[in-house]
Design an enzyme around this catalytic site. Sequence first.
Site, PDB file in Angstrom:
ATOM      1  N   GLU A  13       0.942   3.323   0.029  1.00 56.41           N
ATOM      2  CA  GLU A  13       1.327   2.382   1.083  1.00 56.41           C
ATOM      3  C   GLU A  13       1.941   3.164   2.240  1.00 56.41           C
ATOM      4  O   GLU A  13       2.691   4.111   2.035  1.00 56.41           O
ATOM      5  CB  GLU A  13       2.350   1.378   0.535  1.00 56.41           C
ATOM      6  CG  GLU A  13       2.793   0.356   1.583  1.00 56.41           C
ATOM      7  CD  GLU A  13       3.789  -0.678   1.048  1.00 56.41           C
ATOM      8  OE1 GLU A  13       3.829  -1.772   1.618  1.00 56.41           O
ATOM      9  OE2 GLU A  13       4.517  -0.377   0.083  1.00 56.41           O
TER      10      GLU A  13
ATOM     11  N   LYS B  44      -1.550  -7.169   3.613  1.00 57.19           N
ATOM     12  CA  LYS B  44      -0.536  -7.554   2.619  1.00 57.19           C
ATOM     13  C   LYS B  44      -0.244  -9.041   2.721  1.00 57.19           C
ATOM     14  O   LYS B  44       0.127  -9.545   3.774  1.00 57.19           O
ATOM     15  CB  LYS B  44       0.727  -6.735   2.861  1.00 57.19           C
ATOM     16  CG  LYS B  44       1.790  -6.838   1.786  1.00 57.19           C
ATOM     17  CD  LYS B  44       2.890  -5.829   2.108  1.00 57.19           C
ATOM     18  CE  LYS B  44       3.895  -5.654   1.008  1.00 57.19           C
ATOM     19  NZ  LYS B  44       4.803  -4.535   1.314  1.00 57.19           N
TER      20      LYS B  44
ATOM     21  N   CYS C 109       1.817  -3.369  -2.770  1.00 63.54           N
ATOM     22  CA  CYS C 109       3.225  -3.362  -3.157  1.00 63.54           C
ATOM     23  C   CYS C 109       3.735  -4.715  -3.669  1.00 63.54           C
ATOM     24  O   CYS C 109       3.493  -5.086  -4.813  1.00 63.54           O
ATOM     25  CB  CYS C 109       4.062  -2.857  -1.991  1.00 63.54           C
ATOM     26  SG  CYS C 109       5.695  -2.249  -2.489  1.00 63.54           S
TER      27      CYS C 109
END
Length: 272
Positions: free
Chosen positions: A40, A109, A150
């Site tokens: 990331e 995301k 994440c």
Amino acid sequence: FRLALIQLHVSAAKSDNLQRACGLVREASAKGAKVVALPECFNSPYGTQYFKEYAEKIPGESTQKLSEVAKECSIYLIGGSIPEEDAGKLYNTCTVFGPDGAMLAKHRKVHLFDINVPGKIQFKESETLSPGNSFSMFDTPYCKVGLGICYDMRFAEMAQIYGQKGCQLLIYPGAFNLTTGPAHWELLQRGRAVDNQVYVATVSPARDEKASYVAWGHSTVVNPWGEVIAKAGAEETVVYTDIDLKKLAEIRQQIPILSQKRCDLYGVETKK
């Protein structure tokens, strides 16, 4: 097939990050990796104060480099994530490139990292970032792969949807911290792997104690039995593991939870 996770040490110099990332991709390819993943925020320091300054359009400088090195090495490259600027909004975005250099997927995301653990860590991605609104999968000759970034890993429903849609490997570029890392990083991966009988791989930046946000590191691969089969420490390194889809098929046969779900009683479904 061989999977390589590149736990990159990320500096404030974007050009240096890109150069080192591409060098490690070449190294992984030379060692037989067919699917390679970056962490990331691999081209920029992680933090709300950096996203705007480092943000790029897609296609742009960073994704161009990823496309070129994927083609040069003839691999599938999961480009970690970068801050993306589009129509005045910022996103935390992962791009995937195939062996011909074409972009196969773009994952923004979905779940923004807004947390407050008193006395430990407070962070609010939504101060600067906008969320993505779609699931992201891509096909390889080996298996179908599902993507999250994440914090997306905390949401079991997302992984379940990927499982339902035929993914056998889930990849999460991520940067857990020194509070959430030791507590949940491995636990979440093992949970997602066992629940869905899939391989789960996470790719973190290397730990930099001097950074404003200190990443936990420990890039990991978990098999469908819930076993950790590869794991990095905190330093910059490349983690290699061989993904055995025959083993996945055997586990699903031995414990056939996917066919035993009571769809007459419950279900997880996509809305869009």
